[in-house]
Enzyme design. Structure first.
Site, PDB file in Angstrom:
ATOM      1  N   HIS A  52       0.848  -1.202   0.000  1.00 11.10           N
ATOM      2  CA  HIS A  52       0.000   0.000   0.000  1.00 11.10           C
ATOM      3  C   HIS A  52       0.875   1.240   0.000  1.00 11.10           C
ATOM      4  O   HIS A  52       1.870   1.314   0.729  1.00 11.10           O
ATOM      5  CB  HIS A  52      -0.899   0.005   1.244  1.00 11.10           C
ATOM      6  CG  HIS A  52      -1.742   1.231   1.343  1.00 11.10           C
ATOM      7  ND1 HIS A  52      -2.900   1.393   0.603  1.00 11.10           N
ATOM      8  CD2 HIS A  52      -1.587   2.379   2.045  1.00 11.10           C
ATOM      9  CE1 HIS A  52      -3.423   2.564   0.871  1.00 11.10           C
ATOM     10  NE2 HIS A  52      -2.647   3.189   1.733  1.00 11.10           N
ATOM     11  N   ASP A  91     -15.242   2.706   7.776  1.00  7.62           N
ATOM     12  CA  ASP A  91     -14.187   3.652   7.393  1.00  7.62           C
ATOM     13  C   ASP A  91     -14.694   4.633   6.338  1.00  7.62           C
ATOM     14  O   ASP A  91     -14.397   5.820   6.395  1.00  7.62           O
ATOM     15  CB  ASP A  91     -12.952   2.915   6.861  1.00  7.62           C
ATOM     16  CG  ASP A  91     -11.938   3.899   6.294  1.00  7.62           C
ATOM     17  OD1 ASP A  91     -11.437   4.730   7.067  1.00  7.62           O
ATOM     18  OD2 ASP A  91     -11.700   3.877   5.076  1.00  7.62           O
ATOM     19  N   ARG A 114     -14.723  12.883   8.570  1.00  6.72           N
ATOM     20  CA  ARG A 114     -13.461  13.542   8.953  1.00  6.72           C
ATOM     21  C   ARG A 114     -13.075  14.586   7.917  1.00  6.72           C
ATOM     22  O   ARG A 114     -12.565  15.657   8.249  1.00  6.72           O
ATOM     23  CB  ARG A 114     -12.332  12.498   9.064  1.00  6.72           C
ATOM     24  CG  ARG A 114     -12.444  11.633  10.317  1.00  6.72           C
ATOM     25  CD  ARG A 114     -11.516  10.433  10.215  1.00  6.72           C
ATOM     26  NE  ARG A 114     -10.141  10.805   9.968  1.00  6.72           N
ATOM     27  CZ  ARG A 114      -9.280  10.083   9.232  1.00  6.72           C
ATOM     28  NH1 ARG A 114      -9.647   8.933   8.693  1.00  6.72           N
ATOM     29  NH2 ARG A 114      -8.046  10.492   9.056  1.00  6.72           N
ATOM     30  N   SER A 135      -7.621   4.022   9.570  1.00  4.07           N
ATOM     31  CA  SER A 135      -8.389   4.050   8.321  1.00  4.07           C
ATOM     32  C   SER A 135      -7.686   3.198   7.254  1.00  4.07           C
ATOM     33  O   SER A 135      -8.290   2.320   6.629  1.00  4.07           O
ATOM     34  CB  SER A 135      -8.518   5.512   7.861  1.00  4.07           C
ATOM     35  OG  SER A 135      -8.946   5.598   6.538  1.00  4.07           O
ATOM     36  N   LYS A 175      -8.654  -1.190   6.060  1.00  5.25           N
ATOM     37  CA  LYS A 175      -8.882  -1.656   4.681  1.00  5.25           C
ATOM     38  C   LYS A 175      -7.885  -2.759   4.313  1.00  5.25           C
ATOM     39  O   LYS A 175      -8.229  -3.735   3.656  1.00  5.25           O
ATOM     40  CB  LYS A 175      -8.772  -0.477   3.703  1.00  5.25           C
ATOM     41  CG  LYS A 175      -9.948   0.484   3.844  1.00  5.25           C
ATOM     42  CD  LYS A 175      -9.820   1.705   2.961  1.00  5.25           C
ATOM     43  CE  LYS A 175      -8.926   2.744   3.553  1.00  5.25           C
ATOM     44  NZ  LYS A 175      -9.286   4.130   3.417  1.00  5.25           N
TER      45      LYS A 175
HETATM   46  N1  URA Z   1      -6.021   7.522   3.367  1.00  5.80           N
HETATM   47  C1  URA Z   1      -6.965   6.792   3.988  1.00  5.80           C
HETATM   48  O1  URA Z   1      -7.389   5.765   3.475  1.00  5.80           O
HETATM   49  N2  URA Z   1      -7.421   7.237   5.167  1.00  5.80           N
HETATM   50  C2  URA Z   1      -6.984   8.363   5.775  1.00  5.80           C
HETATM   51  O2  URA Z   1      -7.433   8.690   6.851  1.00  5.80           O
HETATM   52  C3  URA Z   1      -6.002   9.113   5.113  1.00  5.80           C
HETATM   53  C4  URA Z   1      -5.526   8.664   3.906  1.00  5.80           C
END
Ligand code: URA
Length: 434
Positions: free
Chosen positions: A82, A161, A168, A183, A187
């Site tokens: 990632h 999320d 947010r 977050s 995932k």
């Molecule tokens: N990318 C994400 O998936 N979440 C965040 O909070 C910030 C960047």
């Protein structure tokens, strides 16, 4: 349990219990907790922070809020990768086939681009015919058969999320390390791989401008991964200029193909090899971390990585002719070059500005689900540290209209700084957190 007590507890610096965190995540996802209470809690978290345990509990609750990929039917240690988001970052297109060529099963879900950062799925879809949606059965069967599949996020993964991140975004609570880490990691954990390599970008064109912040984020994400029983490595890497030369979907696929043929730009080649090396190590194909990059280099130079990429494209319905002759890949008709008006050395290329210019060519989207132009984007001819003479080409933009090309070209010009003194080229890999 009630939401007001939870908000007050965090506001006053208290530590939330697992039950309280689950109550919030479950209730907000189900629509039982209103936005105003969720916002108040997020703001309290923003100021009072979460400790390691709370951060893990939040991640775990969000991970479990929807579907979770089951990769247990695929033999071997599955490794995911990632990136926290950069400009010109096409490393997945390169590192994933390299790692797969070395025997690491890659069952990867990737995202689309938004704003000035690109997404792997948009890049892949610039190859005519390429399917980025597979059924879970097709996905598993393909990884078992050829060792690699790259698809868009499927199913109903981490709905908590999605909802919390959107809130947010409009309540000034994105920039909190624990919230960002949970977050991203929720995932990754839901995507089902056994191990994770994180590329935490740092610099001008990244979320984290300072190395100490990138280090803190990387460390929190590694802690979450380890707490969840997934081996995790984070690399802190430079994003003070775009990665490689191409920015824009089809243009980036061309560059990835060049790298897979061993003739790509140095920075993108080297970073892809290091990321692939970490994936190979976590995938158990070598004993020592340092041996991973060596094995990756061999897979690149032998042509095995290219062959794996070819198989990936073929299995997902992509037109092989276009990757064998990349001139057939989309490239927009209107080209405008940016010419140096002085001599010296390129001392700065603002990555974020290049990303925004690329978005304005049509290569990126300002809002979710907007259509993009697969042939649009920016190609840098000069990178930081290069010498330029007056009148030399610094970069070129590609767009579907003169108006778009001219706007983007002005932005690219502003992103460049040329100085008389040779600058220091920023270090590509700043730190590795293991
Ligand atoms: N990318 C994400 O998936 N979440 C965040 O909070 C910030 C960047």
């Amino acid at each position: 349990m009630n939401m007001e007590d939870i908000i007050i507890k965090k506001r006053d610096g208290g530590k939330l219990t697992e039950q309280e965190i689950r109550y919030f995540v479950r209730g907000y996802t189900a629509g039982d907790i209103p936005d105003y209470q969720a916002s108040a809690l997020l703001m309290a978290i923003y100021f009072q922070k979460l400790d390691r345990e709370e951060t893990f509990q939040l991640t775990d609750a969000m991970k479990s809020s929807g579907d979770m990929a089951d990769l247990s039917g695929i033999p071997g240690i599955k490794v995911d990768k990632h990136s926290t988001g950069g400009v010109g970052d096409k490393t997945t297109l390169i590192a994933a086939p390299i790692a797969a060529a070395c025997g690491v099963p890659i069952a990867k879900m990737s995202g689309r681009g938004l704003g000035f950062t690109g997404g792997t799925i948009d890049k892949l879809e610039s190859i005519p015919g390429m399917r980025t949606t597979l059924t879970p059965e097709e996905f598993t069967a393909q990884v078992s058969e050829i060792g690699i599949a790259l698809i868009g996020q499927s199913g109903h993964i981490t709905p908590a999320d999605k909802k919390i991140y959107a809130l947010r975004d409009v309540t000034g609570t994105v920039e909190n390390m624990s919230l960002i880490a949970s977050s991203i990691m929720s995932k990754k954990l839901a995507a089902g791989s056994d191990a994770i390599v994180l590329d935490v970008k740092c610099g001008d064109g990244a979320f984290m401008k300072k190395q100490e912040d990138a280090r803190e984020l990387g460390q929190i994400m590694c802690d979450i991964g380890e707490s969840a029983g997934r081996k995790t490595i984070a690399m802190i890497t430079d994003m003070n200029q775009p990665l490689g030369c191409a920015v824009g979907n089809g243009l980036e696929v061309r560059e990835a193909i060049d790298v897979l043929h061993g003739k790509g730009p140095y920075d993108i080649t080297e970073l892809s090899l290091q990321l692939a090396g970490a994936m190979i190590y976590l995938g158990g194909r070598v004993k020592a971390f340092e041996e991973g990059a060596y094995m990756a280099r061999q897979a690149l130079s032998s042509g095995a990585a290219w062959e794996k990429f070819r198989m990936l494209v073929q299995h997902q319905g992509g037109d092989l002719e276009t990757i064998e002759d990349p001139d057939l890949l989309p490239r927009s008709d209107t080209k405008k070059q940016i010419i140096a008006d002085s001599y010296g050395f390129v001392s700065r290329i603002e990555a974020e500005q290049i990303g925004i210019a690329s978005q304005h060519t049509g290569a990126g989207r300002a809002v979710k689900d907007e259509a993009i132009d697969p042939g649009a984007g920016v190609v840098l001819e000069k990178k930081v540290g290069d010498h330029v003479s007056k009148g030399e080409v610094l970069a070129a933009v590609y767009a579907s209209s003169r108006k778009k090309a001219e706007l983007a070209a002005d932005e690219v010009e502003l992103a460049y700084t040329i100085s008389r003194d040779r600058p220091e080229v920023p270090e590509l890999i700043k730190e590795i957190i293991r």
